[in-house]
Scaffold this motif. Sequence first.
Motif, PDB file in Angstrom:
ATOM      1  N   UNK A 101       0.548  -1.268   0.122  1.00 10.50           N
ATOM      2  CA  UNK A 101      -0.032  -0.122   0.187  1.00 10.50           C
ATOM      3  C   UNK A 101       0.528   1.501   0.013  1.00 10.50           C
ATOM      4  N   UNK A 102       2.127   1.203   0.916  1.00 11.34           N
ATOM      5  CA  UNK A 102       2.668   2.774   1.255  1.00 11.34           C
ATOM      6  C   UNK A 102       3.779   2.693  -0.587  1.00 11.34           C
ATOM      7  N   UNK A 103       3.911   1.329  -0.811  1.00 13.06           N
ATOM      8  CA  UNK A 103       4.898   1.637  -1.943  1.00 13.06           C
ATOM      9  C   UNK A 103       4.216   2.565  -3.191  1.00 13.06           C
ATOM     10  N   UNK A 104       2.447   1.999  -3.648  1.00  8.43           N
ATOM     11  CA  UNK A 104       1.824   2.504  -4.334  1.00  8.43           C
ATOM     12  C   UNK A 104       1.187   3.841  -4.406  1.00  8.43           C
ATOM     13  N   UNK A 105       0.958   3.618  -3.059  1.00  6.86           N
ATOM     14  CA  UNK A 105       0.421   5.499  -2.629  1.00  6.86           C
ATOM     15  C   UNK A 105       1.923   6.303  -3.221  1.00  6.86           C
ATOM     16  N   UNK A 106       2.816   5.942  -3.221  1.00 11.04           N
ATOM     17  CA  UNK A 106       4.414   6.768  -3.641  1.00 11.04           C
ATOM     18  C   UNK A 106       4.157   7.126  -5.065  1.00 11.04           C
ATOM     19  N   UNK A 107       4.154   6.095  -5.262  1.00  7.22           N
ATOM     20  CA  UNK A 107       4.709   6.086  -6.901  1.00  7.22           C
ATOM     21  C   UNK A 107       3.096   6.878  -7.321  1.00  7.22           C
ATOM     22  N   UNK A 108       1.820   6.535  -7.248  1.00  9.02           N
ATOM     23  CA  UNK A 108       0.535   7.048  -7.277  1.00  9.02           C
ATOM     24  C   UNK A 108       1.221   8.887  -6.915  1.00  9.02           C
ATOM     25  N   UNK A 109       1.440   9.377  -5.754  1.00  7.08           N
ATOM     26  CA  UNK A 109       1.922  10.411  -5.667  1.00  7.08           C
ATOM     27  C   UNK A 109       2.772  11.375  -6.995  1.00  7.08           C
ATOM     28  N   UNK A 110       3.669  10.566  -6.869  1.00  7.41           N
ATOM     29  CA  UNK A 110       4.852  10.847  -8.108  1.00  7.41           C
ATOM     30  C   UNK A 110       4.123  11.082  -9.402  1.00  7.41           C
ATOM     31  N   UNK A 111       2.728  10.361 -10.308  1.00  4.77           N
ATOM     32  CA  UNK A 111       2.563  10.208 -11.427  1.00  4.77           C
ATOM     33  C   UNK A 111       1.516  11.188 -11.528  1.00  4.77           C
ATOM     34  N   UNK A 112       0.486  11.722 -10.125  1.00  2.90           N
ATOM     35  CA  UNK A 112      -0.168  12.833 -10.510  1.00  2.90           C
ATOM     36  C   UNK A 112       0.803  13.964 -10.459  1.00  2.90           C
ATOM     37  N   UNK A 113       2.311  14.308 -10.220  1.00  6.13           N
ATOM     38  CA  UNK A 113       2.858  15.262 -10.021  1.00  6.13           C
ATOM     39  C   UNK A 113       3.664  15.507 -11.214  1.00  6.13           C
ATOM     40  N   UNK A 114       3.513  14.323 -11.958  1.00  8.06           N
ATOM     41  CA  UNK A 114       4.279  14.881 -13.441  1.00  8.06           C
ATOM     42  C   UNK A 114       3.548  14.587 -14.300  1.00  8.06           C
ATOM     43  N   UNK A 115       2.417  14.270 -14.185  1.00 10.06           N
ATOM     44  CA  UNK A 115       1.329  13.893 -15.156  1.00 10.06           C
ATOM     45  C   UNK A 115       1.553  12.344 -15.842  1.00 10.06           C
ATOM     46  N   UNK A 116       2.429  12.088 -15.733  1.00 12.27           N
ATOM     47  CA  UNK A 116       2.733  10.518 -16.207  1.00 12.27           C
ATOM     48  C   UNK A 116       2.954   9.360 -15.628  1.00 12.27           C
ATOM     49  N   UNK A 117       2.390   7.452 -15.884  1.00 13.62           N
ATOM     50  CA  UNK A 117       3.457   7.104 -15.499  1.00 13.62           C
ATOM     51  C   UNK A 117       3.618   6.478 -15.788  1.00 13.62           C
ATOM     52  N   UNK A 118       4.910   5.333 -15.618  1.00 16.64           N
ATOM     53  CA  UNK A 118       5.851   4.455 -15.510  1.00 16.64           C
ATOM     54  C   UNK A 118       5.249   3.099 -15.338  1.00 16.64           C
ATOM     55  N   UNK A 119       4.948   1.974 -15.999  1.00 20.27           N
ATOM     56  CA  UNK A 119       5.179   0.629 -15.847  1.00 20.27           C
ATOM     57  C   UNK A 119       6.605  -0.095 -16.117  1.00 20.27           C
ATOM     58  N   UNK A 120       6.888  -0.275 -15.151  1.00 22.20           N
ATOM     59  CA  UNK A 120       9.129  -0.536 -15.122  1.00 22.20           C
ATOM     60  C   UNK A 120       9.275  -1.814 -15.336  1.00 22.20           C
TER      61      UNK A 120
END
Length: 274
Positions: A191-210
Amino acid sequence: MPDRSPEKRQRGRPRIAVQPAESGVQSLDRAIALLDLVAGANGLSLTEVAEAAALPPSTCYRILATLQRHGMVEFETGGQLWHVGVESFRIGSAFLRRRKIAERGRDNMQALVDRCGETANLAIADEDSVVFVSQVETHEPIRAFFRPGTRSPIHASGIGKAILAQWRPDRVARLVARGLARFTPQTLTDAAALAAELAETRARGWALDNEERNPGMRCVAAAIFNEYGEPIAGISVSGPTVRLTPEVAAAFGPLVQAAAADVTRSIAGMPPQR
């Protein structure tokens, strides 16, 4: 009709009992379940359909024969296999006419392929998954491929995470509480790792599937919004990690974000107010 396959085949889905709904038409429930089974495989024998559906072969044959008369399934006589039919595609395609997102996004997807040299995809949100509805392929010999209709868990895809980043925290929490499947060592199930990833996604405007769904593949994605500012779909660029390095992904991010924004405008949508 007996199954004349010369050897036992292992294709198809795990055995699932087709149970009628608490209220409804049992034969219709069974027909839809069998159509779903056939559509999810690359050809199934009558025996395989019956085993997967936990129904007698005679019952399955009557249902399949009815679906065949309407063009919903087709029977391959050479291999004695049942396949999804053209009428299923025609009826399913009617869904896309509701918003014409795939049509509206086609030019943007082609432009992304021309600029990035990687495959572009468009997928729509469906509960806790995304469903790929359109693709423009690169000419590279090694490339990402998602057959139209392919479903991917929302937490383990670039488009899915772009959509998830716009969900309310309580909705994300309910998703996490149900359990997140792990597909690779990179899949975010905490949960914590996903929440941090989603916050970063919102901030930059795009998502990364790594490499979170498929090892060796990366994806850059951005969300498409409806007129209420709700994320209903997404557009992405996918490719092998050897070409789509973190540096290249960062360069592609703004391009994918701009393409998604253009599709949003074309369907009279609007991004959420921050």
